[in-house]
Design an enzyme around this catalytic site. Structure first.
Site, PDB file in Angstrom:
ATOM      1  N   GLU A  81      26.791  11.498  50.460  1.00  0.00           N
ATOM      2  CA  GLU A  81      26.968  12.983  51.090  1.00  0.00           C
ATOM      3  C   GLU A  81      28.895  13.487  51.180  1.00  0.00           C
ATOM      4  O   GLU A  81      28.970  14.426  51.599  1.00  0.00           O
ATOM      5  CB  GLU A  81      26.555  12.734  52.203  1.00  0.00           C
ATOM      6  CG  GLU A  81      27.084  11.404  53.545  1.00  0.00           C
ATOM      7  CD  GLU A  81      26.375   9.672  53.384  1.00  0.00           C
ATOM      8  OE1 GLU A  81      26.305  10.246  51.602  1.00  0.00           O
ATOM      9  OE2 GLU A  81      26.278   9.541  53.555  1.00  0.00           O
ATOM     10  N   ASN A  82      29.927  12.419  50.758  1.00  0.00           N
ATOM     11  CA  ASN A  82      31.243  12.616  51.256  1.00  0.00           C
ATOM     12  C   ASN A  82      31.551  13.206  50.338  1.00  0.00           C
ATOM     13  O   ASN A  82      32.624  13.801  50.026  1.00  0.00           O
ATOM     14  CB  ASN A  82      32.143  11.212  51.412  1.00  0.00           C
ATOM     15  CG  ASN A  82      32.145  10.550  49.428  1.00  0.00           C
ATOM     16  OD1 ASN A  82      30.713  10.100  49.575  1.00  0.00           O
ATOM     17  ND2 ASN A  82      33.477  10.235  49.141  1.00  0.00           N
TER      18      ASN A  82
END
Lengths: 214, 236
Positions: A47-48
């Site tokens: 998700e980064n």
């Protein structure tokens, strides 16, 4: 005989389907990547801002600009794309990620999930967990059946602050697997670890569940 | 051409900082953080800051340095683990924290920069995060309203920039930087490479220069790694 963490991860890997885009949470869920069947091709999302997460690097490959959501060094693949955090969570919130495997402190029989804070302890924050459970189409929880004090983690209702309401589709513990076909249905016990009896599962579970085959 | 390139972080911050201001910072963990500008903020002595950043650095690096000098009054973040100084100040009541789920935080910065004062999301519905926030039903699902964020100043880290302020980020160091760049009333970028006009393919610009008012060459590029995780070359 209960399942080991690797066996739990391998069981979760059986839920992967060819072509899936998948987000694996930090901790035991990360192990799922080691058990993907050879005929299944999946793309891991971090998700980064990485779509197409590679393996851990060799010492020579370490690049501080390539890390996963657990802040571990990773590598890229020939399919990799990098995106901003807003675009990454657009994929998640927009329902474009088919499956997420997460850890949990508690799961309730109605699918509520608690995995971000314990009152009285220092709160570190939800990170991306609330976004993942609200946006990803199917949520599998991997957790120990009992907590460290020996209390059931699969409960009638969560006692800890929630990460999301009615978001869990499958629970895989060291003793058993529970699943429900949709979020209006109750959970059903579909598998037990070798040598684990139905009574042992019932004794270790506070949540109500159906048993398959009935 | 308007001169956006400054000689140093101190020069770029000159006239831009005041006590009590809100600063948005790019970065995820210690990846893609504006190291040079954070150190310059420490030296500026500015106080009572509200910092909008996904994380709060570690004790002696990144935003942790601004915490150690007690220049921060409030953090708006999704996750603040890995920081004992943060914990100490928070438990003593000296530091305020507003938790925002990570995707919601990214979208709040994006929305603020795009002139959108609020938006609705499913994230956090039925949790503590939604307490006190308006909710609405859309197509039978409940959503919570979250506010866009506009910061007085945004500080970002990019890989390359041209003198017009067009920015290119590198790999997962992009993370929150593009949204931070848009949500600052003033945005200062520090870059690893300052390249000539035309050296960046216009199709490859991540953040267009309209969002960037000031630019410096990054002088700190330590890029500390939080979890150095490797596999043996033989197993590869």
């Amino acid at each position: 005989m209960s399942w080991t963490r690797d066996q739990m991860a391998a069981r979760a890997a059986q839920e992967l389907r060819d072509g899936y885009y998948v987000n694996l949470g930090i901790g035991i869920p990360t192990l799922v990547a080691n058990h993907v069947a050879p005929d299944i091709d999946i793309t891991l999302q971090s998700e980064n801002g990485i779509l197409g997460l590679g393996a851990f690097p060799t010492e020579a490959e370490v690049d501080p600009d390539i890390i996963n959501a657990g802040k571990q060094t990773v590598t890229e693949l020939d399919r990799t794309s990098y995106v901003s955090s807003a675009d990454s969570f657009g994929m998640i919130r927009g329902g474009h990620i088919q499956l997420s495997v997460l850890g949990a402190m508690e799961v309730a029989e109605n699918g509520d999930l608690a995995n971000w804070m314990v009152p009285g302890k220092m709160v570190k924050g939800p990170g991306g967990a609330m976004d993942l459970v609200a946006g990803v189409r199917r949520i599998i929880v991997l957790m120990d059946h009992l907590d460290k004090a020996g209390s059931p983690k699969f409960r009638r209702a969560c006692t800890l602050p929630l990460t999301g309401t009615n978001v869990v589709d499958m629970v895989i513990t060291n003793l058993a697997v529970f699943e429900r076909p949709d979020r209006a249905s109750p959970f059903r016990l579909i598998e037990r670890a070798p040598g684990v009896t139905l009574d042992q599962v019932r004794d270790a579970t506070e949540a109500r569940f159906e048993v398959s085959p009935a | 051409m308007v001169q956006k390139v400054y000689d140093s972080a101190g020069a770029a911050l000159d006239g831009m900082v005041r006590d009590g201001m809100t600063i948005a910072a790019g970065g995820f963990g210690l990846c893609g953080i504006p190291e040079t500008l954070i150190d310059a903020l420490v030296r500026s002595g500015v106080r009572d800051l509200t910092i909008v950043s996904n994380n709060a650095g570690v004790d002696d690096f990144g935003l942790g340095r601004l915490l150690r000098t007690r220049q921060v009054r409030k953090m708006i973040s999704s996750y603040v683990g890995e920081n004992r100084e943060f914990e100490r100040q928070y438990l003593a009541g000296d530091l305020e924290i507003e938790f925002s789920p990570q995707g919601t935080l990214a979208e709040r910065m994006r929305a603020g920069g795009a002139g959108i004062p609020a938006f609705f999301t499913r994230t956090g519905v039925g949790t503590q995060i939604a307490i006190g926030k308006p909710t609405a039903d859309f197509d039978g699902e409940l959503y919570v309203m979250e506010r866009g964020i506009v910061a007085d100043l945004a500080i970002v880290k990019a890989w390359k920039a041209d003198p017009y302020g067009n920015l290119v980020y590198r790999k997962s160091a992009r993370n929150f930087n593009p949204m931070a760049a848009t949500c600052g009333r003033v945005t200062i970028a520090e870059v690893e490479q300052l390249v000539d006009p035309g050296a960046i393919d216009p199709d490859h610009v991540h953040t267009p220069g309209v969002f960037v008012q000031r630019l410096i060459r990054a002088t700190c590029n330590e890029k500390r790694i939080e979890q150095r995780t490797t596999r043996s070359a033989h197993a590869a």
